[in-house]
Design an enzyme around this catalytic site. Sequence first.
Site, PDB file in Angstrom:
ATOM      1  N   LYS A  22       0.850  -1.208   0.000  1.00  0.00           N
ATOM      2  CA  LYS A  22       0.000   0.000   0.000  1.00  0.00           C
ATOM      3  C   LYS A  22       0.882   1.254   0.000  1.00  0.00           C
ATOM      4  CE  LYS A  22      -1.588   1.647   4.043  1.00  0.00           C
ATOM      5  NZ  LYS A  22      -1.290   3.071   4.297  1.00  0.00           N
ATOM      6  N   ASN A  23       1.946   1.244   0.848  1.00  0.00           N
ATOM      7  CA  ASN A  23       2.746   2.461   1.008  1.00  0.00           C
ATOM      8  C   ASN A  23       3.748   2.670  -0.111  1.00  0.00           C
ATOM      9  OD1 ASN A  23       1.252   2.940   3.213  1.00  0.00           O
ATOM     10  ND2 ASN A  23       2.826   2.412   4.707  1.00  0.00           N
ATOM     11  N   CYS A 117      -4.165  13.338  12.230  1.00  0.00           N
ATOM     12  CA  CYS A 117      -4.963  12.101  12.166  1.00  0.00           C
ATOM     13  C   CYS A 117      -4.917  11.486  13.557  1.00  0.00           C
ATOM     14  CB  CYS A 117      -4.435  11.173  11.076  1.00  0.00           C
ATOM     15  SG  CYS A 117      -3.125  10.096  11.593  1.00  0.00           S
ATOM     16  N   ARG A 122       1.032  14.901  12.654  1.00  0.00           N
ATOM     17  CA  ARG A 122       1.627  14.572  11.343  1.00  0.00           C
ATOM     18  C   ARG A 122       1.761  15.805  10.450  1.00  0.00           C
ATOM     19  NH1 ARG A 122      -0.874   8.969   9.309  1.00  0.00           N
ATOM     20  NH2 ARG A 122       1.025   8.923   8.065  1.00  0.00           N
ATOM     21  N   ASP A 307       4.582   0.527  12.206  1.00  0.00           N
ATOM     22  CA  ASP A 307       3.342  -0.033  11.639  1.00  0.00           C
ATOM     23  C   ASP A 307       3.089  -1.466  12.079  1.00  0.00           C
ATOM     24  OD1 ASP A 307       3.642   1.668   8.421  1.00  0.00           O
ATOM     25  OD2 ASP A 307       3.028   2.341  10.406  1.00  0.00           O
ATOM     26  N   ARG A 401      -8.568  -0.093   4.608  1.00  0.00           N
ATOM     27  CA  ARG A 401      -7.619   0.840   3.988  1.00  0.00           C
ATOM     28  C   ARG A 401      -6.278   0.173   3.743  1.00  0.00           C
ATOM     29  NH1 ARG A 401      -6.242   5.581   7.335  1.00  0.00           N
ATOM     30  NH2 ARG A 401      -4.835   5.775   5.578  1.00  0.00           N
TER      31      ARG A 401
END
Length: 423
Positions: A22-23, A117, A122, A307, A401
């Site tokens: 995803k990243n 968030c 951030r 993460d 997500r």
Amino acid sequence: MERLLIEGGSRLDGELRASGAKNSASIMLPAALLADDPVTISNVPHLRDITTMIELLGSMGVEVVIDEKMNVEIHANSIKRFTAPYDLVKTMRASFTVLGPLLAHYGHAEVSLPGGCAIGPRPVDQHLRGLEALGAQIEMEDGYVKASVNGRLKGARIYFDISTVGGTEHIMMAATLADGETVLENCAREPEIVDLANCLNEMGANIEGAGTEIITINGVGSLKGCTHKVIADRVETGTYLIAAAATGGRVKVRDANPDHLELLIEKLKEAGAAVNLGEDWIELDMQGKRPKAISLVTAPYPAFPTDLQAQIIALNSIAEGTGTIKETVFENRFMHVHEMTRMGARIRLEGNNTTAIVEGVDRLQGAPVMANDLRASVSLVIAGLVAEGTTVVDRIYHIDRGYEQVEEKLNNLGANIQRVANV
Ligand code: EPZ
């Protein structure tokens, strides 16, 4: 909203394939805005964050063609609008990084600030500082960044005040079309940055040093199209390895890259797992044993990834012994702790909420839980797997997500998970 109902107690056992990262995919889509010809990104995971990014490109008039295998072809030069609106940027922070490519390729852009968030404020100060160093005129108005440059951006020497993945990627992209040489120092070193640099070089960029703290970019006049396959998602892979270890089970993850998970593999061996590695697969086997507690500190790559912190806390909650987990990247990334203590976990936060001391218990009790961060959410699924009875995880749009077909992949490993609409 949908929820996941998890019947705890089953030991995971089986095989799965890692999705594309995803990243990596979420930064490669904005990178395609730099090219004069179509760019095709393959192995793109089918995730909300990706569809949001594609929606943003579409809102700019950029033609995006997607086939059934999630190969995404982006035609930057069909672009009509140079604005990224707040309602899209607020749901997908990485979309802020369309700013640099639009500026470098078209000379102007108007992009909403992403705002904070759940895991922290951030800020994007390093992104803006870098773009100004490259010669961009930056104005802030009504929560939007209005940026422009007369002619081309100019190469510069930039030192990041903090190790930032998005900042490194953003300025590296913008510098590819700048006039002259750009040297970036104190860069982040994540594998997704290397994957992006490889993709940009396939488009004709001239980037050296990605994956180290110093990246040198010699600007070129234009970039062409390319076809690039996204690397495996190391965070998704790590999540399933941890889930298998927490349940005392066995899992083989194919299409994975063991080189990107060295420290996690070391920590899972400390927890008592037997781990075998192949070129593109990782196999973990707990042989039915209860994991031993793990202690670690999260920090920028190649240190332990933030993460995967929440997932390790779920493993520690039922491990033998006590584990200490220190979070140094984000300010508020222990929200899952409060939910797990409701399931009977024994966790206390110390050091101004930077450190979690987790004393393993034999079993958690299923309960209704929820989280506001995609990694915290998936850690509650792991807690549900090792709990007695039923756990109901709410707000699972966070999980969607970052995890493709999460319940299918876990049920194929022997879990008992149902997705239900919020009644
Ligand atoms: C990327 O976020 C990832 N997201 C995050 O993954 C990941 O947790 C994070 O890197 C750290 O590894 C994507 O790649 C889309 P940072 P990013 O800039 O780039 C501070 C997930 O779960 N900072 O490296 O936003 C920042 O506040 C997500 O997949 C500044 O102060 O992270 C944070 O404390 C969550 N000023 C620290 O640096 C800036 O200008 C690291 O942030 C930029 C960042």
